[in-house]
Design a protein around this motif. Structure first.
Motif, PDB file in Angstrom:
ATOM      1  N   ASP A  94       0.789   6.319  -6.923  1.00  7.22           N
ATOM      2  CA  ASP A  94      -0.310   7.274  -7.132  1.00  7.22           C
ATOM      3  C   ASP A  94       0.209   8.715  -7.127  1.00  7.22           C
ATOM      4  O   ASP A  94      -0.220   9.538  -7.934  1.00  7.22           O
ATOM      5  CB  ASP A  94      -1.384   7.101  -6.050  1.00  7.22           C
ATOM      6  CG  ASP A  94      -2.210   5.826  -6.242  1.00  7.22           C
ATOM      7  OD1 ASP A  94      -2.171   5.263  -7.358  1.00  7.22           O
ATOM      8  OD2 ASP A  94      -2.895   5.422  -5.272  1.00  7.22           O
ATOM      9  N   THR A  95       1.153   9.001  -6.227  1.00  8.49           N
ATOM     10  CA  THR A  95       1.742  10.347  -6.171  1.00  8.49           C
ATOM     11  C   THR A  95       2.507  10.649  -7.457  1.00  8.49           C
ATOM     12  O   THR A  95       2.375  11.737  -8.031  1.00  8.49           O
ATOM     13  CB  THR A  95       2.684  10.467  -4.963  1.00  8.49           C
ATOM     14  OG1 THR A  95       1.964  10.159  -3.771  1.00  8.49           O
ATOM     15  CG2 THR A  95       3.272  11.856  -4.853  1.00  8.49           C
TER      16      THR A  95
ATOM     17  N   GLN B 143       0.833  -1.209   0.000  1.00  6.24           N
ATOM     18  CA  GLN B 143       0.000   0.000   0.000  1.00  6.24           C
ATOM     19  C   GLN B 143       0.871   1.264   0.000  1.00  6.24           C
ATOM     20  O   GLN B 143       0.553   2.233  -0.688  1.00  6.24           O
ATOM     21  CB  GLN B 143      -0.952   0.015   1.212  1.00  6.24           C
ATOM     22  CG  GLN B 143      -1.957   1.152   1.181  1.00  6.24           C
ATOM     23  CD  GLN B 143      -2.850   1.111  -0.043  1.00  6.24           C
ATOM     24  OE1 GLN B 143      -3.317   0.067  -0.446  1.00  6.24           O
ATOM     25  NE2 GLN B 143      -3.078   2.267  -0.646  1.00  6.24           N
ATOM     26  N   THR B 144       1.995   1.256   0.713  1.00  3.64           N
ATOM     27  CA  THR B 144       2.889   2.420   0.676  1.00  3.64           C
ATOM     28  C   THR B 144       3.476   2.586  -0.723  1.00  3.64           C
ATOM     29  O   THR B 144       3.607   3.704  -1.222  1.00  3.64           O
ATOM     30  CB  THR B 144       4.023   2.300   1.715  1.00  3.64           C
ATOM     31  OG1 THR B 144       4.754   1.102   1.473  1.00  3.64           O
ATOM     32  CG2 THR B 144       3.478   2.294   3.130  1.00  3.64           C
TER      33      THR B 144
ATOM     34  N   ASP C  92       0.757   3.975  -2.871  1.00  2.69           N
ATOM     35  CA  ASP C  92       0.592   5.410  -2.598  1.00  2.69           C
ATOM     36  C   ASP C  92       1.681   6.220  -3.312  1.00  2.69           C
ATOM     37  O   ASP C  92       1.407   7.290  -3.862  1.00  2.69           O
ATOM     38  CB  ASP C  92       0.633   5.679  -1.091  1.00  2.69           C
ATOM     39  CG  ASP C  92      -0.599   5.129  -0.374  1.00  2.69           C
ATOM     40  OD1 ASP C  92      -1.617   4.858  -1.051  1.00  2.69           O
ATOM     41  OD2 ASP C  92      -0.541   4.986   0.870  1.00  2.69           O
ATOM     42  N   LYS C  93       2.923   5.727  -3.317  1.00  2.00           N
ATOM     43  CA  LYS C  93       4.008   6.412  -4.030  1.00  2.00           C
ATOM     44  C   LYS C  93       3.722   6.450  -5.520  1.00  2.00           C
ATOM     45  O   LYS C  93       3.927   7.470  -6.186  1.00  2.00           O
ATOM     46  CB  LYS C  93       5.345   5.719  -3.766  1.00  2.00           C
ATOM     47  CG  LYS C  93       5.910   5.948  -2.386  1.00  2.00           C
ATOM     48  CD  LYS C  93       7.229   5.232  -2.204  1.00  2.00           C
ATOM     49  CE  LYS C  93       7.781   5.407  -0.798  1.00  2.00           C
ATOM     50  NZ  LYS C  93       9.038   4.680  -0.614  1.00  2.00           N
TER      51      LYS C  93
END
Length: 173
Positions: A52-53, A45-46, A49-50
């Protein structure tokens, strides 16, 4: 029958206990595997998230690039319009300059002489006045002083020189 029911030789309770223990072991193993999967998902998930950023930054950069392309196209159009406008004005100026150059090349007419049929031609030690000339300018151009020029031309009105008027030049020393 009575003897059969008294004897408890049934393996059913022992089998149930064995099945229960195996189920507890399998449940513990499943719980351990689920915990590992949850930890792996949290790690992923981290990373997601990266990603997605980064994806959002790429989308923003793409939108900015599209806007820059539009801005550049607008500037190109405005620059071309300005060149077109300036080009027309430069063409008009060139025509005007050509006309002025042609007018400056034409020989000066003789001022005040009636019946003369050609342009005034300066002889040796003479000068024909052109537009914009002054005594000082003529003297400077021929390497003499204004007073020397005035001495050899006593009848000339130096404040009102006429185009085509002949001026005598003093002898150079």
């Amino acid at each position: 029958m009575d003897t059969i029911s008294r004897e408890n030789t049934s393996m059913l309770p022992v089998g149930s206990i064995i099945v229960g223990v195996v189920a507890l072991l399998l449940g513990g193993f499943a719980l351990l595997q689920a915990s590992k999967a949850n930890k792996a998902l949290a790690d992923q998930q981290t990373k997601i998230d990266k990603i997605d950023t980064i994806e959002q930054a790429a989308n923003n950069a793409s939108a900015a690039s599209d806007q820059n392309k539009k801005d550049i196209k607008t500037l190109q159009d405005q620059t071309q319009a300005a060149f077109n406008q300036v080009g027309g004005v430069l063409g008009e100026l060139r025509t005007s300059v050509t006309k002025l150059e042609d007018a400056a090349k034409k020989p000066a007419a003789v001022a005040g002489k009636k019946g003369s049929k050609g342009p005034v031609v300066a002889g040796p030690d003479e000068y024909v006045v052109k537009g914009g000339d002054s005594g000082a300018k003529i003297a400077r151009a021929h390497g003499v002083s204004l007073s020397e020029l005035q001495q050899v031309n006593p009848g000339v009105n130096w404040n009102k020189l006429k185009i085509g008027e002949k001026i005598k030049l003093p002898a150079k020393k």
